[in-house]
Design an enzyme around this catalytic site. Structure first.
Site, mmCIF file in Angstrom:
data_model
loop_
_atom_site.group_PDB
_atom_site.id
_atom_site.type_symbol
_atom_site.label_atom_id
_atom_site.label_comp_id
_atom_site.label_asym_id
_atom_site.label_seq_id
_atom_site.Cartn_x
_atom_site.Cartn_y
_atom_site.Cartn_z
ATOM 1 N N GLY A 88 -29.397 -14.056 11.420
ATOM 2 C CA GLY A 88 -29.412 -15.441 10.694
ATOM 3 C C GLY A 88 -27.864 -15.537 10.420
ATOM 4 O O GLY A 88 -26.989 -15.002 10.756
ATOM 5 N N ARG A 89 -27.892 -16.438 9.367
ATOM 6 C CA ARG A 89 -26.432 -16.970 9.146
ATOM 7 C C ARG A 89 -25.844 -15.801 7.941
ATOM 8 O O ARG A 89 -24.853 -15.739 7.571
ATOM 9 C CB ARG A 89 -26.350 -17.996 8.524
ATOM 10 C CG ARG A 89 -26.178 -19.250 9.618
ATOM 11 C CD ARG A 89 -25.571 -20.584 9.273
ATOM 12 N NE ARG A 89 -26.637 -21.168 8.811
ATOM 13 C CZ ARG A 89 -26.602 -22.086 7.338
ATOM 14 N NH1 ARG A 89 -25.611 -22.198 6.949
ATOM 15 N NH2 ARG A 89 -27.754 -22.470 7.006
ATOM 16 N N GLU A 92 -22.830 -13.347 8.107
ATOM 17 C CA GLU A 92 -21.556 -13.906 8.444
ATOM 18 C C GLU A 92 -20.858 -13.916 7.135
ATOM 19 O O GLU A 92 -19.743 -13.692 6.855
ATOM 20 C CB GLU A 92 -21.764 -15.392 8.891
ATOM 21 C CG GLU A 92 -20.521 -16.248 9.039
ATOM 22 C CD GLU A 92 -20.791 -17.493 9.397
ATOM 23 O OE1 GLU A 92 -20.547 -18.551 8.651
ATOM 24 O OE2 GLU A 92 -21.330 -17.809 10.619
ATOM 25 N N CYS A 116 -30.017 -9.317 16.107
ATOM 26 C CA CYS A 116 -29.370 -11.152 16.124
ATOM 27 C C CYS A 116 -28.036 -10.792 15.786
ATOM 28 O O CYS A 116 -27.393 -10.103 16.284
ATOM 29 C CB CYS A 116 -30.265 -11.835 15.481
ATOM 30 S SG CYS A 116 -30.021 -13.560 16.022
ATOM 31 N N HIS A 117 -27.633 -11.508 14.530
ATOM 32 C CA HIS A 117 -26.451 -11.646 13.973
ATOM 33 C C HIS A 117 -26.193 -10.473 13.026
ATOM 34 O O HIS A 117 -24.991 -10.196 12.572
ATOM 35 C CB HIS A 117 -25.936 -12.823 13.356
ATOM 36 C CG HIS A 117 -25.765 -13.878 14.194
ATOM 37 N ND1 HIS A 117 -26.791 -14.856 14.720
ATOM 38 C CD2 HIS A 117 -24.801 -14.723 14.685
ATOM 39 C CE1 HIS A 117 -26.395 -15.560 15.571
ATOM 40 N NE2 HIS A 117 -25.130 -15.534 15.386
ATOM 41 N N TYR A 136 -27.319 -11.139 19.183
ATOM 42 C CA TYR A 136 -27.325 -12.265 19.696
ATOM 43 C C TYR A 136 -26.040 -12.387 20.594
ATOM 44 O O TYR A 136 -24.974 -12.022 20.134
ATOM 45 C CB TYR A 136 -27.062 -13.399 18.425
ATOM 46 C CG TYR A 136 -27.498 -14.702 18.980
ATOM 47 C CD1 TYR A 136 -28.700 -15.102 19.688
ATOM 48 C CD2 TYR A 136 -26.365 -15.601 19.292
ATOM 49 C CE1 TYR A 136 -28.773 -16.374 20.077
ATOM 50 C CE2 TYR A 136 -26.430 -16.964 19.681
ATOM 51 C CZ TYR A 136 -27.543 -17.272 20.076
ATOM 52 O OH TYR A 136 -27.707 -18.578 20.511
#
Length: 185
Positions: A88-89, A92, A116-117, A136
């Site tokens: 997800g975000r 980050e 993913c991330h 991802y």
């Protein structure tokens, strides 16, 4: 005593990538502590559902709130058999927190599962040098710049390099979680 797994999350973690592993690992008998910097047990993080329709990248919709069950500031990483990093975000901005990166580095000799991330945290912690990694696809340049070998696999597949287990997205949960559990023993 059940083996413990640490899960580092943050606001806008991908809904399936936090909910499914959290519950599945508990169902398998593990104790899973989900933590977030600057939040305590009982507080929540917002989640996002990432899906694919006809756009060139994923679509993001509001997900469920996820309730944390442990305090970030009370974590002793030595108490845990493994680390799980959902995507997800959240990764980050979590990668900008030095305490988070120190926690991640503490698992360099234990199983780490990122999806993913999630590998963005591993990049920032300097843990991907010489490792085969999936993520991802938009994270491929970061993996390569960190000295890792990005491996393109199907969205429902996962790979393992030593104690590192990675996958490109939530459709890989069955294989990704199985590989993690095999590493934990």
């Amino acid at each position: 005593m059940a083996k413990k797994i640490l899960m580092i999350v943050g606001d806008f973690v991908e809904d399936y990538e936090v909910m499914v592993p959290f519950q599945a690992l508990q169902a398998m008998g593990f104790e899973v502590d989900a933590v977030c910097p600057d939040k305590k047990a009982g507080e929540q993080v917002a989640t996002a559902v990432h899906d694919f329709e006809s756009q060139q990248t994923y679509l993001e919709r509001p997900g469920h709130n996820f309730t944390l069950n442990a305090d970030f500031d009370s974590v002793n990483t030595g108490d845990y058999a493994a680390l799980v990093v959902p995507g997800g975000r959240a990764p980050e901005y979590l990668r900008l927190n030095e305490k988070v990166l120190d926690m991640v580095r503490d698992f360099s000799d234990r199983p780490v599962a990122a999806v993913c991330h999630g590998p963005q945290l591993l990049v920032a912690a300097g843990m991907l040098e010489g490792k085969k990694v999936s993520a991802y696809p938009a994270c491929a340049p970061e993996v390569k710049l960190a000295g890792g070998e990005y491996v393109e696999i199907d969205l429902d597949d996962a790979i393992c390099d030593g104690n590192l287990v990675t996958a490109p997205a939530w459709p890989a949960h069955p294989k990704w979680l199985r590989l993690l559990v095999d590493r934990i023993g």
